[in-house]
Design an enzyme around this catalytic site. Structure first.
Site, PDB file in Angstrom:
ATOM      1  CD  GLU A  32      14.898  22.854 -36.780  1.00  0.00           C
ATOM      2  OE1 GLU A  32      13.662  22.946 -36.928  1.00  0.00           O
ATOM      3  OE2 GLU A  32      15.700  23.662 -37.272  1.00  0.00           O
ATOM      4  NE  ARG A  36       7.965  19.667 -39.242  1.00  0.00           N
ATOM      5  CZ  ARG A  36       8.560  19.972 -40.371  1.00  0.00           C
ATOM      6  NH1 ARG A  36       8.420  19.193 -41.429  1.00  0.00           N
ATOM      7  NH2 ARG A  36       9.307  21.039 -40.457  1.00  0.00           N
ATOM      8  CB  THR A  60       8.144  21.475 -35.471  1.00  0.00           C
ATOM      9  OG1 THR A  60       8.934  21.355 -36.652  1.00  0.00           O
ATOM     10  CG2 THR A  60       6.722  21.820 -35.883  1.00  0.00           C
ATOM     11  CE  LYS A 120      11.818  27.595 -38.804  1.00  0.00           C
ATOM     12  NZ  LYS A 120      11.384  26.280 -38.354  1.00  0.00           N
TER      13      LYS A 120
END
Length: 183
Positions: A32, A36, A60, A120
């Protein structure tokens, strides 16, 4: 879905090979790659093209623009820290799995209304860990969770042993892989 999902932060594109090779050598072929950093989109594209044996996703992802970029770059799944309806819609249209962060009954109900059943749970350590997940699963037996944040080698097996855990995510997988493969 692989049970271990490394959360990969790539600060410079040149780090992609070192990290993904270490993960492969460690027996993990999922990554993953987080949105960021400035090179996230490029890293996802590079990884998708050069690591065909991997399942590369984007993490993210906080809005539809990032989601579209990640999918165009080759991401096979999308992960968000929270639930984004626009991201869910993009993923549904593209037929790409979306794993939004949901920690409250209200968020879980919203996700279920969108047809999402694998969620999640972030940050797991802040929101009660496995104890909270077991409590949440009572009213939501159809939901599987991907806990991240506070999951580590000390509690990994405890999480993985529970049948409502679809997978476990964490950056510690990357740290372990790099240590154990001498990269």
């Amino acid at each position: 879905m692989e049970k271990k999902i490394p959360v990969v932060v790539i600060k410079e594109l040149k780090d992609t090979d070192r990290i993904l090779t270490a993960l492969r050598n460690y027996g993990i072929k999922t990554a993953e790659i987080t949105f960021r950093t400035a090179c996230a989109e490029e890293a996802i594209k590079y990884a998708s093209e050069n690591y065909k044996d991997f399942c590369i996703g984007a993490g993210t992802v906080i809005n539809a623009v990032q989601c579209k970029k990640a999918i165009k770059a080759g991401a096979k799944f999308i992960v968000s820290p929270g639930l984004s309806i626009p991201v869910a819609k993009v993923c549904k249209k593209a037929k790409i799995p979306y794993y939004p962060g949901c920690v409250t009954p209200t968020e879980i109900m919203q996700a279920l209304e969108l047809g999402l059943t694998t969620l999640k749970f972030f940050p797991a350590n802040v929101y009660g860990g496995l104890k909270a997940l077991k409590a949440l699963s009572a009213p939501f037996p159809q939901v599987k969770f991907i806990p991240t944040g506070g999951v580590n080698n000390d509690n990994l097996e405890e999480f993985l042993a529970w049948d409502k855990i679809a997978a476990v995510g964490g950056s510690f997988f990357v740290e372990d892989a790099l240590k154990n493969t001498n990269n």
